[in-house]
Design an enzyme around this catalytic site. Structure first.
Site, short mmCIF file in Angstrom:
data_model
loop_
_atom_site.label_atom_id
_atom_site.label_comp_id
_atom_site.label_asym_id
_atom_site.label_seq_id
_atom_site.Cartn_x
_atom_site.Cartn_y
_atom_site.Cartn_z
N GLU A 120 52.27 27.24 32.21
CA GLU A 120 52.93 28.41 32.80
C GLU A 120 53.97 27.95 33.83
O GLU A 120 54.99 28.60 34.02
CB GLU A 120 51.88 29.32 33.45
N GLU A 150 44.82 44.91 32.41
CA GLU A 150 43.49 44.42 32.03
C GLU A 150 42.52 44.56 33.21
O GLU A 150 41.42 45.10 33.09
CB GLU A 150 43.55 42.94 31.63
N LYS A 203 53.10 41.61 29.96
CA LYS A 203 52.55 42.77 30.66
C LYS A 203 53.31 44.06 30.30
O LYS A 203 52.74 45.13 30.29
CB LYS A 203 52.61 42.55 32.18
N GLY A 232 49.98 33.06 41.55
CA GLY A 232 48.68 33.37 40.94
C GLY A 232 47.90 32.13 40.53
O GLY A 232 46.74 31.95 40.89
N ARG A 233 48.56 31.24 39.81
CA ARG A 233 47.84 30.06 39.30
C ARG A 233 47.61 29.00 40.37
O ARG A 233 47.02 27.97 40.11
CB ARG A 233 48.59 29.48 38.10
N HIS A 254 33.67 14.39 19.08
CA HIS A 254 33.21 14.73 17.73
C HIS A 254 34.10 15.79 17.10
O HIS A 254 33.71 16.41 16.13
CB HIS A 254 31.75 15.20 17.79
#
Ligand code: G6Q
Length: 550
Positions: free
Chosen positions: A356, A216, A515, A270-271, A387
């Site tokens: 993850e 991506e 991936k 990564g996170r 709401h």
């Protein structure tokens, strides 16, 4: 081969909690509050300008003690030390886990494989400082000499969600002339919509990818590079493209000079990477000083996490409460509601961080797990979500524990907006806990003048069972320091949960599977051959889509 230890759900501590949960199911929080006017004080923790009130939970002293025993059984304290000492706790990838080193403001040495990682971290921080200041001051300009005021982050997952959340959270600190954009999705629309808005002469692209192989990100980066070259020519790229990665080789192959690359390392997941150069867009957007304040806030939480006793340790206590519901009440969800418009992307960020990290079914001793691990995380900014899904929080068939995050002061104190917002959140957490008895509901209906027949017909619909737990996390204001503390708090909470569940919180095999998967189907979609072989549903869908695209 494996150092097998007995599963946590077979421990004495776990069994004790099961028993206590049975009893606790019959106890109402409203009664516990009525009996103890010190409950809020007892079950609150403070750190800097942050207060965590966890008193509106279905716990008492016995439960709290038993949860702490579970943490001790899981050796939480030792595991915290292991992380800070750079031990290779990411066992499936054989890596240390050192996002804490990125914000180690004391600069004490931290070793990985005998090497102190701090000098390298400081070098990259200095590069982030220089570059972000140069862009902000108009010293590093575009190819045609114009100031770079459109900053586009190209990345996905951990290379997108953290910086995107932080830029939005700290928007108030951004100069008016600057605009930040995030391109993550492979859907061409993501690229097209940003490129339609920006001017090539004033646009800086930051290509963020730890591996620099993510389809991506590379596809989006190629499209943006072509767009830039079409407008300004080949030579313009070095003034409009920088990269953030651990993979210098691939960065060069892509055509970005390593001079224009900001490095990070395998020991940063990564996170967990928004504190590294992945946060470059944050430093450009809000200024390096503010970026540093965010690191300092995270560092304050790290020091607290490392040193506080388990019963006074905010991430540990929050993790234990979450485990309490997840494993002993069979609750499958957890909701996070920031009452701050700027924290709109926090729930999405936390979805990745938590699910993850802890959405796993194999334990660290290589066994399939027989208890529940990560809950489903969802949320959104209040009062909007009041709401929508709040109906289910109040009257759904099972309860969903909530975290409410509130700044006492808004960045935009306009009229009585913020007071109305604050009144809403306090009313919600109170109502979730207290509920409304049938008797109270009937009285309300009677007071409205309804006939007794109508009152009887409506009373159950208007009853709120209550006893629904929440944590309230209050800051004075969501400034960079507070944001750092908040995010680090959730990182550590996630780690503690993973430790108790005995799982590998720092890998992401499921993401990696994703991936690989598309790579097989892509040539089948693009090619002319009709002999695709999948299950009959997938084969038919491929054929149908090819037909529709002809
Ligand atoms: C995060 C995950 C994942 C990753 C993205 C992007 O912990 O590993 O979300 O961040 O898949 O990966 P790259 O940064 O390597 O492009």
């Amino acid at each position: 081969m494996f150092n097998l230890k007995s599963e946590i759900n077979k421990s004495m501590q776990w069994k004790r909690l099961e028993k206590l949960a049975k009893k606790m199911r019959k106890i109402e929080m409203r009664d516990m509050f009525a009996k103890d006017d010190k409950r809020a004080e007892k079950y609150s923790l403070k750190l800097e300008n942050m207060l965590v009130d966890f008193s509106k939970n279905r716990i008492d002293d016995k439960v709290f003690k038993a949860l702490l025993s579970l943490a001790k059984k899981a050796k939480v304290q030792n595991k915290i030390t292991d992380m800070f000492e750079g031990k290779k706790i990411n066992i499936t990838e054989n890596r240390a886990v050192l996002h804490v080193a990125l914000r180690n403001r004391e600069n004490t040495p931290i070793y990985v494989d005998g090497e102190n990682v701090m000098p390298e971290i400081n070098k990259v921080l200095a590069k982030i400082k220089d570059f972000s200041e140069a862009v902000r001051l108009g010293k590093f300009v575009g190819y045609t000499g114009k100031k770079l005021t459109n900053i586009v982050n190209i990345g996905i997952g951990g290379s997108d969600l953290g910086p995107k959340m932080a830029v939005e959270a700290l928007k108030k600190y951004m100069p008016k002339e600057m605009n930040c954009y995030f391109i993550s999705n492979i859907d061409g629309t993501a690229c097209a919509e940003v490129l339609n808005k920006v001017d090539p002469e004033t646009t800086l692209f930051i290509v963020c990818s730890k591996t620099f192989t993510t389809i991506e990100t590379l596809t989006n980066a190629k499209t943006c590079r072509k767009w830039l070259i079409d407008a300004l020519g080949e030579h313009a790229t070095s003034k409009h493209f920088v990269a953030v990665s651990t993979n210098a080789k691939e960065v060069e192959k892509f055509g970005i000079d390593v001079e224009n690359m900001f490095e990070f390392w395998d020991f940063v997941g990564g996170r967990y990477s928004m504190w590294s150069a992945i946060g470059l867009i944050v430093a450009i957007a809000v200024g390096y000083d503010n970026f540093e304040k965010m690191l300092a806030g995270a560092n304050a939480m790290d020091n607290h996490f490392k040193t506080a006793d388990l019963d006074k340790n905010i991430p540990v206590v929050l993790a234990l409460i979450s485990i309490w519901y997840n494993n002993f009440f069979n609750v499958r969800n957890h909701v996070v509601v920031p009452y701050d418009q700027y924290l709109t992307y926090l729930p999405a960020y936390l979805q990745q961080l938590i699910m993850e990290s802890n959405g796993k079914y194999v334990d660290l001793d290589n066994r399939f797990i027989k208890y529940q691990t990560s809950p489903v995380i969802f949320g959104g900014a209040g009062t909007d979500v009041q709401h929508s899904f709040f109906q289910m929080l109040h009257q759904g068939t099972s309860f969903i524990p909530c975290d409410f995050i509130i700044p006492a002061i808004s960045h935009n104190e306009i009229g009585e907006h913020h007071e109305i917002l604050l009144a809403n959140i306090l009313a919600q957490s109170e109502a979730l806990m207290m509920g409304k008895t049938t008797k109270e509901a009937m009285e309300e209906l009677k007071a409205k003048g309804l006939s007794s027949e109508e009152v009887n017909r409506l009373k159950k619909y208007k009853t709120f069972k209550g006893n629904r737990p929440s944590n309230t996390i209050i800051f004075k204001k969501i400034d960079p320091f507070a944001l750092g503390m908040l995010v680090a708090m959730y990182e550590h909470k996630t780690y503690v949960e993973g430790v108790v569940w005995n799982i590998a919180s720092f890998d992401q095999m499921g993401v990696e599977l994703g991936k690989q998967l598309a790579l097989r189907i892509l040539p089948e979609l693009q090619g002319n051959k009709d002999d695709v072989k999948h299950d009959c549903s997938t084969t038919a869908l491929i054929k149908l889509i090819k037909g529709l695209r002809k």
